[in-house]
Scaffold this active site. Structure first.
Site, PDB file in Angstrom:
ATOM      1  N   ASP A 477       0.834  -1.212   0.000  1.00 15.24           N
ATOM      2  CA  ASP A 477       0.000   0.000   0.000  1.00 15.24           C
ATOM      3  C   ASP A 477       0.867   1.260   0.000  1.00 15.24           C
ATOM      4  O   ASP A 477       2.057   1.223   0.332  1.00 15.24           O
ATOM      5  CB  ASP A 477      -0.887  -0.042   1.256  1.00 15.24           C
ATOM      6  CG  ASP A 477      -2.178   0.747   1.100  1.00 15.24           C
ATOM      7  OD1 ASP A 477      -2.301   1.508   0.123  1.00 15.24           O
ATOM      8  OD2 ASP A 477      -3.060   0.601   1.970  1.00 15.24           O
ATOM      9  N   ASP A 544     -10.656   2.097  -3.228  1.00 17.22           N
ATOM     10  CA  ASP A 544     -11.217   1.837  -1.900  1.00 17.22           C
ATOM     11  C   ASP A 544     -12.739   1.880  -1.935  1.00 17.22           C
ATOM     12  O   ASP A 544     -13.393   1.473  -0.986  1.00 17.22           O
ATOM     13  CB  ASP A 544     -10.734   2.902  -0.905  1.00 17.22           C
ATOM     14  CG  ASP A 544      -9.416   2.500  -0.264  1.00 17.22           C
ATOM     15  OD1 ASP A 544      -8.968   1.360  -0.485  1.00 17.22           O
ATOM     16  OD2 ASP A 544      -8.827   3.329   0.458  1.00 17.22           O
TER      17      ASP A 544
HETATM   18  C1  DGJ Z   1      -5.824   1.957   2.041  1.00 19.36           C
HETATM   19  C2  DGJ Z   1      -6.205   0.731   1.262  1.00 19.36           C
HETATM   20  O1  DGJ Z   1      -6.676   1.080   0.012  1.00 19.36           O
HETATM   21  C3  DGJ Z   1      -7.233  -0.046   2.060  1.00 19.36           C
HETATM   22  O2  DGJ Z   1      -7.677  -1.147   1.319  1.00 19.36           O
HETATM   23  C4  DGJ Z   1      -6.612  -0.470   3.349  1.00 19.36           C
HETATM   24  O3  DGJ Z   1      -5.567  -1.359   3.096  1.00 19.36           O
HETATM   25  C5  DGJ Z   1      -6.116   0.745   4.106  1.00 19.36           C
HETATM   26  N1  DGJ Z   1      -5.256   1.559   3.296  1.00 19.36           N
HETATM   27  C6  DGJ Z   1      -5.365   0.323   5.344  1.00 19.36           C
HETATM   28  O4  DGJ Z   1      -4.802   1.383   5.981  1.00 19.36           O
END
Ligand code: DGJ
Length: 760
Positions: A477, A544
């Site tokens: 991430d 997300d």
């Molecule tokens: C952003 C990601 O896109 C989410 O899926 C998740 O992993 C969060 N970060 C966790 O902090």
């Protein structure tokens, strides 16, 4: 494929031709890019005549006053010799002069394609592609500009990049080094870009090109969800299914720019590459600079045709390693189920609920390390939080494995929290400007990947984590854009690109050391969805935003430039956490299955009905997974003024296909739409299953879902289905009530059509 004759160059792919030649002056004049043509000696017909000079231009050559650079189309342009359009390359010398003039010096043609040192790039064997390298030289500066062109005939893609080599005894500063220049002879194009932000990534926007300069770019330090580096130029009459268009993408994940300079001679110069904004690079004597790779493709088969070229290319020539063209597992991710609030038992309970449904991989998301109970601490402290996971990663992993599932883990290795042991030990590893308080994004700072010591540390610490249990998957991430950019390890203008080189180096080392791990790239959803990442990490968290209605737009936009195998898509809980919207679980699945399927909700809380539905979904997906991840994708124009979406994926051998049809908001009293399939074989007879979750109107007149999935069935030849179409059962209510012969479609409902060719 690539031919050269008397300084005339022709690059052929299966359906396209690219032509240029060396002018007497030594400049490379661009002649043609488009549908395949036979042209050999006739190329002179395409040459720009210049018997007399155009008014108010600068003559390049005192001997030939009619020859000026501003009115011709070129392969590569510098600055200061009369071409007033945006340049490919811009340098400044120690004496502050900045004129450059690159002229033909030599060329080579080889089978296959050399790698680009330190950068992700497409690859191919001798029977996949051929590479032309042309060296241009500015003799006055002793500076070479090497243009590289690789033609991939089967995908109709040309990969391009530039390399600048300083042979002089002076240091030279690069102010701009773009990857691709394409000068087009007319300006009648519509520019299509994919723009957005967090939660609403890659929405398609079209506007006609106009005089002056249009720029699609990112300055955030990543490729960004604001403006994806994939862009298209289409002719006005080009639709999804027909017409001429061309597309451009970069194999790069940092600041990028796609520049469209429309001159008042009605020509377009396209430039793509590293964003010249805040860019600079010191080229010492003997040094060279390699630009990232740019991709170019052209289609006469509309935007779908162009997408299919880029999608195949990404699967066959960008994604590498053990997961190339390999079916991806169905996963459960705990993020939306628990956020930071979990312990081993809670995670295992979700895994226990997942296993009998058919889920294959359990992914432990953020919050397992340091003292991280919210997003204010611990990034950089890649050791287990033993309060939450009392038996360590190994303990929870073993329990997941014992359920017959694989185990995966989230990391965010490019970040450092102010509140972390790492920051206490190495405050200088955080990117910030000396003497300034840094601005934070999600309470965190960027780790300085332009510092080799940081990269070594990250490789070491992650190697330990990845070896500490039986890991099959890693989600990588990156949750903020860059600010306060400075590093003692980067010269003026160099940081953003040095960061990318450091990052790519880390990814290369880790993916080589752990070849069996399936890596998924993520940046707060889809803030770094690009081909550079896909080279190391074969799939990408698309957004997300898991709301099915929003995902229709996001996945549709993403599909223009990227394959379904790259897009991870999760079914989540309702009301949805990003939009508050409630959609049927069948639609959530019907959207998410066009890509790499996962679930992201607390499966221990599923009702018996939903458990049954999810079990059926996963088994359906597994049966059709190869099609859904690697098939040829077709979008349809949005029927009924955006009130519905329709798309389809077809097996390359046309033996099967799946169409998704999605109603956004329902309307009463509509006739049944004519649906026209795509990509099927005219002469194959198809069994068509219509899969719906039936609805009926209750006594209050409200549409409610009832019972299990139902199947209708019919049979038809591919030519009828793709050229004439078919009308589904009536989907819209009227004041005459309901009938068994209709299939009511309420808000956010969907239907699937599965086409299976009969054995003949
Ligand atoms: C952003 C990601 O896109 C989410 O899926 C998740 O992993 C969060 N970060 C966790 O902090």
């Amino acid at each position: 494929m690539i031919t050269d004759k008397n300084n005339f160059f022709k690059l052929d792919t299966n359906h396209t031709t690219y032509l240029f030649h060396v002018l007497e002056s030594g400049h490379l004049e661009h002649l043609y890019y488009g549908r395949k043509i036979r042209c050999m000696d006739e190329y002179r017909l395409l040459q720009e005549p210049h018997a007399i000079g155009m008014a108010y231009t600068v003559a390049h050559d005192q001997e030939d006053t009619a020859f000026c650079l501003d009115t011709l189309n070129f392969e590569a342009s510098g600055v200061g010799k009369g071409d007033f359009r945006e340049p490919l390359v811009d340098v400044v010398l120690p004496n502050a002069s900045f004129t450059t003039d690159f002229l033909y010096h030599s060329h080579t043609i080889t089978d296959g394609k050399p790698a680009l040192t330190g950068l992700p790039a497409s690859y191919g064997e001798a029977d996949d592609c051929q590479t032309l390298e042309i060296t241009l030289r500015d003799a006055a500066l002793q500076l070479d500009l090497i243009l590289s062109y690789t033609a991939f005939p089967a995908c109709d893609v040309i990969a391009r990049s530039s390399r600048i080599v300083n042979h002089s005894c002076d240091g030279i500063k690069l102010r701009r080094a773009m990857s691709l220049q394409l000068d087009l002879p007319d300006k009648d194009y519509t520019l299509v870009t994919f723009d957005g932000n967090w939660g609403r990534e890659r929405r398609r926007h079209d506007r006609p090109l106009e005089y002056g300069i249009s720029v699609n770019d990112s300055k955030t330090g990543n490729s960004s969800s604001r403006h994806n580096p994939f862009v298209m130029l289409r002719r006005e009459n080009c639709t999804e299914s027909s017409g001429d268009c061309m597309g451009f993408n970069l194999v790069y994940s940092g600041n990028h720019a796609e520049i469209f300079d429309v001159s008042t001679y009605d020509r377009v110069r396209v430039l793509t590459g590293i964003n010249p904004f805040a860019f600079g690079w010191e080229l010492k004597p003997g040094d060279s600079f390699q630009t990232p790779e740019a991709l170019l493709s052209f289609s006469t088969e509309g935007l779908n045709g162009l997408s299919r070229r880029f999608q195949r290319f990404a699967n066959d020539h960008i994604v590498r390693g053990e997961w190339k063209n390999r079916e991806r597992p169905v996963l459960i991710n705990n993020w939306e189920a628990t956020y930071f609030d979990f312990d081993e038992d809670k995670l295992v309970a979700i895994a226990e609920a997942a296993a009998p449904l058919g889920v294959e991989l359990f992914v432990l998301d953020d919050g397992w390390f340091g003292v991280r109970n919210d997003d204010t601490t611990s990034l950089g402290d890649w050791f287990v939080n033993m309060d939450k996971l009392t038996h360590g990663l190994h303990g929870v992993c073993q329990r997941v494995l014992s359920l017959g599932m694989q185990f995966g883990l989230w990391v965010e290795p490019e970040m450092i929290s102010e509140v972390s042991e790492l920051c206490r030990k190495h405050p200088d590893w955080a990117v910030r400007v000396p003497g300034r308080t840094p601005s934070l994004g999600r309470n965190q700072m960027i780790l300085d990947y332009s510092n080799p010591a940081v990269c070594d540390y990250i490789v070491d610490v992650l190697s330990q984590v990845f070896s500490s249990c039986q890991l099959s998957y890693v989600k990588w991430d990156m949750n903020r854009n860059m600010s306060d950019v400075y590093s003692a390890h980067s010269g003026e203008g160099e940081f953003y690109h040095r960061y990318m080189l450091g990052l790519y180096g880390v990814m290369e080392r880790l993916t080589t050391a752990f070849p069996h791990i399936l890596f998924e790239s993520c940046a707060g959803g889809g803030n770094r969805f690009d081909l550079g990442m896909l080279h190391y990490m074969p799939q990408n968290w698309t957004s997300d935003d898991t709301d099915a209605r929003e995902r229709l737009e996001i996945q549709r936009g993403t599909s223009y430039g990227y394959p379904l195998s790259a897009m991870t898509c999760h079914v989540s809980v309702c009301p949805n956490h990003q939009t508050g919207r409630t959609t049927p679980i069948s639609t959530r699945f019907n959207v998410a299955q066009f890509g790499v399927l996962g679930y992201e909700l607390d499966l221990t809380q599923l009702s018996p009905d939903h458990r049954k539905a999810v079990t059926e979904q996963i088994s359906f997906y597994k049966e059709h997974r190869k099609l859904l991840q690697f098939g040829d994708f077709y979008r349809f124009e949005r029927p009924e003024q955006e009130n519905a979406y329709c798309w389809m994926v077809v097996a390359p051998d046309q033996s099967e296909a799946l169409m998704g049809y999605y109603r956004v908001l329902t309307q009463p009293n509509r006739t049944s739409e004519l649906l026209i399939a795509a990509g099927l074989a005219d002469d194959k007879l198809y069994d068509v299953d219509v899969i719906v979750q039936p609805m009926h109107l209750d006594e209050g007149g409200q549409a409610v879902f009832c019972g299990n999935t139902e199947k209708d069935h019919f049979c038809a030849y591919g030519d009828i289905l793709t050229h004439a179409g078919f009308r589904p059962k009536q989907a819209s209510s009227s004041h005459y009530g309901n009938s068994d012969a209709m299939r009511l479609m309420g808000d956010f409902s969907s239907r699937l059509y599965y086409f299976k060719a009969k054995k003949q």
